[in-house]
Each structure stands twice: as C-alpha cells, then as structure tokens.
Design a protein around this motif. Structure first.
Motif, PDB file in Angstrom:
ATOM      1  N   ARG A  41     106.853   1.290  63.646  1.00 35.52           N
ATOM      2  CA  ARG A  41     107.615   2.528  63.788  1.00 35.52           C
ATOM      3  C   ARG A  41     106.692   3.733  63.604  1.00 35.52           C
ATOM      4  N   TYR A  42     105.899   3.695  62.537  1.00 36.61           N
ATOM      5  CA  TYR A  42     105.059   4.863  62.246  1.00 36.61           C
ATOM      6  C   TYR A  42     103.845   4.943  63.164  1.00 36.61           C
ATOM      7  N   ILE A  43     103.354   3.805  63.647  1.00 43.02           N
ATOM      8  CA  ILE A  43     102.270   3.867  64.642  1.00 43.02           C
ATOM      9  C   ILE A  43     102.819   4.561  65.896  1.00 43.02           C
ATOM     10  N   ASP A  44     103.998   4.144  66.322  1.00 39.09           N
ATOM     11  CA  ASP A  44     104.664   4.768  67.477  1.00 39.09           C
ATOM     12  C   ASP A  44     104.779   6.284  67.258  1.00 39.09           C
ATOM     13  N   TRP A  45     105.354   6.689  66.131  1.00 38.47           N
ATOM     14  CA  TRP A  45     105.573   8.119  65.880  1.00 38.47           C
ATOM     15  C   TRP A  45     104.255   8.895  65.804  1.00 38.47           C
ATOM     16  N   THR A  46     103.221   8.249  65.207  1.00 39.20           N
ATOM     17  CA  THR A  46     101.939   8.936  65.069  1.00 39.20           C
ATOM     18  C   THR A  46     101.339   9.255  66.437  1.00 39.20           C
ATOM     19  N   GLY A  96     117.839   8.133  67.245  1.00 40.67           N
ATOM     20  CA  GLY A  96     117.013   9.341  67.253  1.00 40.67           C
ATOM     21  C   GLY A  96     115.922   9.264  68.314  1.00 40.67           C
ATOM     22  N   ASP A  97     115.239   8.138  68.395  1.00 44.31           N
ATOM     23  CA  ASP A  97     114.147   7.998  69.355  1.00 44.31           C
ATOM     24  C   ASP A  97     114.641   8.147  70.789  1.00 44.31           C
ATOM     25  N   ALA A  98     115.736   7.469  71.123  1.00 41.63           N
ATOM     26  CA  ALA A  98     116.230   7.523  72.516  1.00 41.63           C
ATOM     27  C   ALA A  98     116.649   8.952  72.863  1.00 41.63           C
ATOM     28  N   GLY A 150     118.396   9.077  58.225  1.00 38.42           N
ATOM     29  CA  GLY A 150     118.094   7.642  58.137  1.00 38.42           C
ATOM     30  C   GLY A 150     117.255   7.329  56.906  1.00 38.42           C
ATOM     31  N   TYR A 151     116.242   8.155  56.686  1.00 37.47           N
ATOM     32  CA  TYR A 151     115.317   7.972  55.552  1.00 37.47           C
ATOM     33  C   TYR A 151     116.063   8.026  54.211  1.00 37.47           C
ATOM     34  N   MET A 152     117.075   8.892  54.142  1.00 31.19           N
ATOM     35  CA  MET A 152     117.811   9.046  52.877  1.00 31.19           C
ATOM     36  C   MET A 152     118.715   7.849  52.561  1.00 31.19           C
ATOM     37  N   ASN A 167     115.784  11.828  71.448  1.00 25.68           N
ATOM     38  CA  ASN A 167     114.730  12.846  71.393  1.00 25.68           C
ATOM     39  C   ASN A 167     113.626  12.625  72.424  1.00 25.68           C
ATOM     40  N   LYS A 168     113.174  11.390  72.582  1.00 24.60           N
ATOM     41  CA  LYS A 168     112.056  11.176  73.508  1.00 24.60           C
ATOM     42  C   LYS A 168     112.503  11.373  74.952  1.00 24.60           C
ATOM     43  N   ILE A 169     113.653  10.798  75.298  1.00 27.76           N
ATOM     44  CA  ILE A 169     114.118  10.938  76.683  1.00 27.76           C
ATOM     45  C   ILE A 169     114.622  12.368  76.900  1.00 27.76           C
ATOM     46  N   LEU A 228     101.341  15.895  58.744  1.00 27.02           N
ATOM     47  CA  LEU A 228     101.844  16.009  57.371  1.00 27.02           C
ATOM     48  C   LEU A 228     103.214  15.321  57.244  1.00 27.02           C
ATOM     49  N   MET A 229     104.095  15.607  58.214  1.00 31.07           N
ATOM     50  CA  MET A 229     105.452  15.045  58.212  1.00 31.07           C
ATOM     51  C   MET A 229     105.414  13.515  58.241  1.00 31.07           C
ATOM     52  N   LEU A 230     104.548  12.960  59.086  1.00 29.90           N
ATOM     53  CA  LEU A 230     104.552  11.504  59.282  1.00 29.90           C
ATOM     54  C   LEU A 230     103.809  10.772  58.172  1.00 29.90           C
ATOM     55  N   THR A 254     103.413   9.446  69.392  1.00 33.19           N
ATOM     56  CA  THR A 254     104.355  10.171  70.264  1.00 33.19           C
ATOM     57  C   THR A 254     104.722  11.563  69.748  1.00 33.19           C
ATOM     58  N   VAL A 255     104.833  11.749  68.432  1.00 31.23           N
ATOM     59  CA  VAL A 255     105.233  13.077  67.943  1.00 31.23           C
ATOM     60  C   VAL A 255     104.158  14.132  68.252  1.00 31.23           C
ATOM     61  N   PRO A 256     102.863  13.842  68.014  1.00 27.51           N
ATOM     62  CA  PRO A 256     101.854  14.820  68.453  1.00 27.51           C
ATOM     63  C   PRO A 256     101.918  15.080  69.966  1.00 27.51           C
ATOM     64  N   ILE A 273     118.224  13.599  62.660  1.00 28.01           N
ATOM     65  CA  ILE A 273     118.697  12.217  62.525  1.00 28.01           C
ATOM     66  C   ILE A 273     117.736  11.412  61.630  1.00 28.01           C
ATOM     67  N   TYR A 274     116.430  11.705  61.727  1.00 32.93           N
ATOM     68  CA  TYR A 274     115.432  10.887  61.007  1.00 32.93           C
ATOM     69  C   TYR A 274     115.520  11.028  59.483  1.00 32.93           C
ATOM     70  N   PRO A 275     115.504  12.264  58.956  1.00 36.68           N
ATOM     71  CA  PRO A 275     115.636  12.340  57.490  1.00 36.68           C
ATOM     72  C   PRO A 275     116.957  11.769  56.985  1.00 36.68           C
ATOM     73  N   ILE A 303     108.084  16.491  50.782  1.00 34.35           N
ATOM     74  CA  ILE A 303     106.788  16.911  51.340  1.00 34.35           C
ATOM     75  C   ILE A 303     106.819  16.790  52.864  1.00 34.35           C
ATOM     76  N   SER A 304     107.366  15.669  53.341  1.00 31.33           N
ATOM     77  CA  SER A 304     107.472  15.443  54.787  1.00 31.33           C
ATOM     78  C   SER A 304     108.304  16.541  55.455  1.00 31.33           C
ATOM     79  N   THR A 305     109.375  16.944  54.772  1.00 27.82           N
ATOM     80  CA  THR A 305     110.264  17.968  55.331  1.00 27.82           C
ATOM     81  C   THR A 305     109.537  19.303  55.523  1.00 27.82           C
TER      82      THR A 305
HETATM   83  C1  LIG Z   1     109.831  10.001  68.887  1.00 26.03           C
HETATM   84  C2  LIG Z   1     109.836  10.118  67.495  1.00 26.03           C
HETATM   85  C3  LIG Z   1     110.197  11.240  66.797  1.00 26.03           C
HETATM   86  C4  LIG Z   1     110.655  12.491  67.487  1.00 26.03           C
HETATM   87  C5  LIG Z   1     110.159  11.147  65.374  1.00 26.03           C
HETATM   88  C6  LIG Z   1     110.464  12.136  64.534  1.00 26.03           C
HETATM   89  C7  LIG Z   1     110.437  11.920  63.154  1.00 26.03           C
HETATM   90  C8  LIG Z   1     110.830  12.810  62.193  1.00 26.03           C
HETATM   91  C9  LIG Z   1     111.307  14.183  62.547  1.00 26.03           C
HETATM   92  C10 LIG Z   1     110.785  12.372  60.823  1.00 26.03           C
HETATM   93  C11 LIG Z   1     111.052  13.165  59.768  1.00 26.03           C
HETATM   94  C12 LIG Z   1     111.089  12.792  58.352  1.00 26.03           C
HETATM   95  C13 LIG Z   1     111.472  13.805  57.465  1.00 26.03           C
HETATM   96  C14 LIG Z   1     111.712  15.197  57.920  1.00 26.03           C
HETATM   97  C15 LIG Z   1     111.667  13.550  56.002  1.00 26.03           C
HETATM   98  C16 LIG Z   1     111.755  12.091  55.663  1.00 26.03           C
HETATM   99  C17 LIG Z   1     110.689  11.290  56.321  1.00 26.03           C
HETATM  100  C18 LIG Z   1     110.755  11.378  57.849  1.00 26.03           C
HETATM  101  C19 LIG Z   1     109.366  10.960  58.306  1.00 26.03           C
HETATM  102  C20 LIG Z   1     111.789  10.364  58.339  1.00 26.03           C
END
Ligand SMILES: *C/C=C(C)/C=C/C=C(C)/C=C/C1=C(C)CCCC1(C)C
Length: 257
Positions: free
Chosen positions: A100-105, A235-237, A210-212, A239-241, A138-140, A107-109, A206-208, A160-162
């Motif tokens: 998941r995080y390799i993907d985000w690292t 969230g991925d579907a 899920g994280y919570m 946001n990415k599409i 920083l977020m990821l 795709t998000v940039p 949607i992501y935070p 910190i991620s927020t």
């Molecule tokens: C395609 C993937 C995307 C757009 C992923 C986005 C991910 C985030 C916006 C994650 C945000 C997070 C926080 C703001 C706080 C908690 C930890 C995270 C990484 C889930």
C-alpha cells in the motif's frame, strides 16, 4: 484439521466486501490506464505528458492491487487455517501495508506532478513541485511509521502526517498553486485546479478516516463495521481515477479551443 493446500482456499469468499473492492479496484485502475494512454492522441502536445502521468498513476496502482489482492486473500486463508500454514506461525494482519505504502509513495508524488504540469504553461517553477512532493513525503513516511513501525503511537504519527496533508491543501487553496491559477486568467485552468483541490481536501479525507480505525486510534470502536482496507480501496479508486479525469477534461477543453 489444518488444510494442507491453502492456495485452494485463497479465493474471494461471498460477502467479503473488502476483498471485492481489491478486485474491482484492480480492474478499474487497469481500464482507466488504457483510457488515459489512448486519449493522449486527442489532446495538444503540451498536455500529452499530463495524460501520460494520469495513466502511470492508475497503472502503478493496478500493479500494486494485483499483489495486494493476493496478499489479502492468502492472509485470510492462513488465518482461517488457524494461523498455521506453510511454515508460518500465528495470525497475520490481512492489510497489505507495505504494498500500500510503496504504491502511495510512487503515485501521490505523481499527483503533485499533475498540479505542476497543468501550471507549467502558466509559469510554475520546479520549486513548487519539490515543495508539494516534500509535503507528500512527510505525510506518507509519518503514516507508514504510525501503521507499521510504531503502531503504539498511531495518533502522534497521524497528527504529524496530517501536517503534510495540510501543506498540500494549503498550497492548492491559498498558496502558490491557487494564486498562479488565479493570475492565469484562464477559466479552464482555474476550474481544473479547483476540482483537484476538492479531491485533495474531500477525497483524500477518506484515508485518515481509515487510519483512525486502527487499534488505539479515535475510531477504533468502528473497526469491524468498517475496514481500513475497504476505505483505502474506495479512496484510491475515487482519487486516482478522478484526478486523471479532471486532467483529461481540462486537456480536451484546452485542445478544442
Ligand atoms: C492514490 C493514493 C492517495 C491519493 C493516497 C493518499 C493518502 C493520504 C492522503 C493519506 C493521509 C494520511 C493522513 C492525512 C493521516 C493518517 C495517515 C495517512 C497516511 C493515512
């Protein structure tokens, strides 16, 4: 009895909504990539790179969904077998956090690159790109530490991620991304930047959420009603599409003029 061949069991079970979204996510990302790659021929030269990046974002995600879906199903099968298959001992978390995080690292940039590419014909500098990428890293990184390295400090790392997420929202709402769009006087660009900002503000929220759902975090009581992977997959579907479609729409409109 512990079944010997867990592979036979590693298939999607009826009623597994989260598992279903891994499959749908894979197909949707794949189809979107084909669409963006083919539609490159329909737009002017200066927008072709933007559509290429849209397709790369969904294609990188499709490849990761292939592995994540596998990991998830195998983990469920392993746990259903009492956590005792193929030399492994004990129950495992079915969330494919590493993939998941390799993907985000990756795709998000690239999503930050989309902002830059749209603004480049209107004078965006590379410094803006690096600032946005810095916020996303920083977020990821903080999110990954909170999920996989120090889950006992999940709230601290979530905060910190927020901050990184807030940086991106700020740039797109009031910072240099927003002011460059305003000064361009180009309604098509302004519309696209506003829509992308809305994805970052609303879609990315949607992501935070899920994280919570993690143990020890604010929504842990709802883990069971909702599932962290279900929310991440949705969230991925979205946001990415969605991001790719906004870029496509802007490029097509600009090319018709
Ligand atoms: C395609 C993937 C995307 C757009 C992923 C986005 C991910 C985030 C916006 C994650 C945000 C997070 C926080 C703001 C706080 C908690 C930890 C995270 C990484 C889930």
């Amino acid at each position: 009895m512990v079944p010997h061949n867990t592979l036979l069991m590693a298939s999607l079970q009826p009623g597994d909504v989260t598992g279903f979204t891994f499959f749908v996510g894979l197909m949707a990302m794949f189809a979107a990539s084909v669409f963006f790659f083919f539609e490159r021929s329909q737009v002017d030269g200066k927008w072709k790179t933007s559509l290429l990046v849209s397709g790369l974002i969904t294609m990188i995600a499709a490849a990761h969904y292939y592995y994540m879906r596998d990991y998830y199903l195998n983990a469920l099968a392993h746990n259903a077998a009492g956590g005792l298959t193929s030399g492994m001992d004990g129950f495992i978390n079915p969330s494919p956090t590493q993939f998941r995080y390799i993907d985000w690292t990756l795709t998000v940039p690239l999503m930050c690159v989309e902002f830059y590419l749209l603004l480049k014909p209107f004078g965006a500098k590379q410094g803006l790109l690096w600032k946005m990428i810095g916020y996303s890293v920083l977020m990821l990184v903080a999110g990954y530490i909170g999920e996989a390295v120090q889950p006992e400090s999940t709230i601290l790392w979530g905060v910190i991620s927020t901050l990184g997420w807030a940086g991106i929202v700020y740039e797109a709402t009031a910072g240099s991304v927003a002011s460059m769009a305003r000064e361009s006087g180009d309604a098509n660009l302004q519309n696209a930047i506003r829509l992308l900002r809305n994805f970052v503000l609303v879609g990315w929220a949607i992501y935070p959420i899920g994280y919570m759902l993690m143990d020890g975090n604010l929504l842990a009581a709802y883990n069971g009603t909702f599932n962290i992977d279900l929310l991440y997959n949705i969230g991925d579907a979205v946001n990415k599409i969605g991001f790719g479609l906004v870029v496509y729409q802007m490029a097509i409109t600009a090319s018709k003029k």
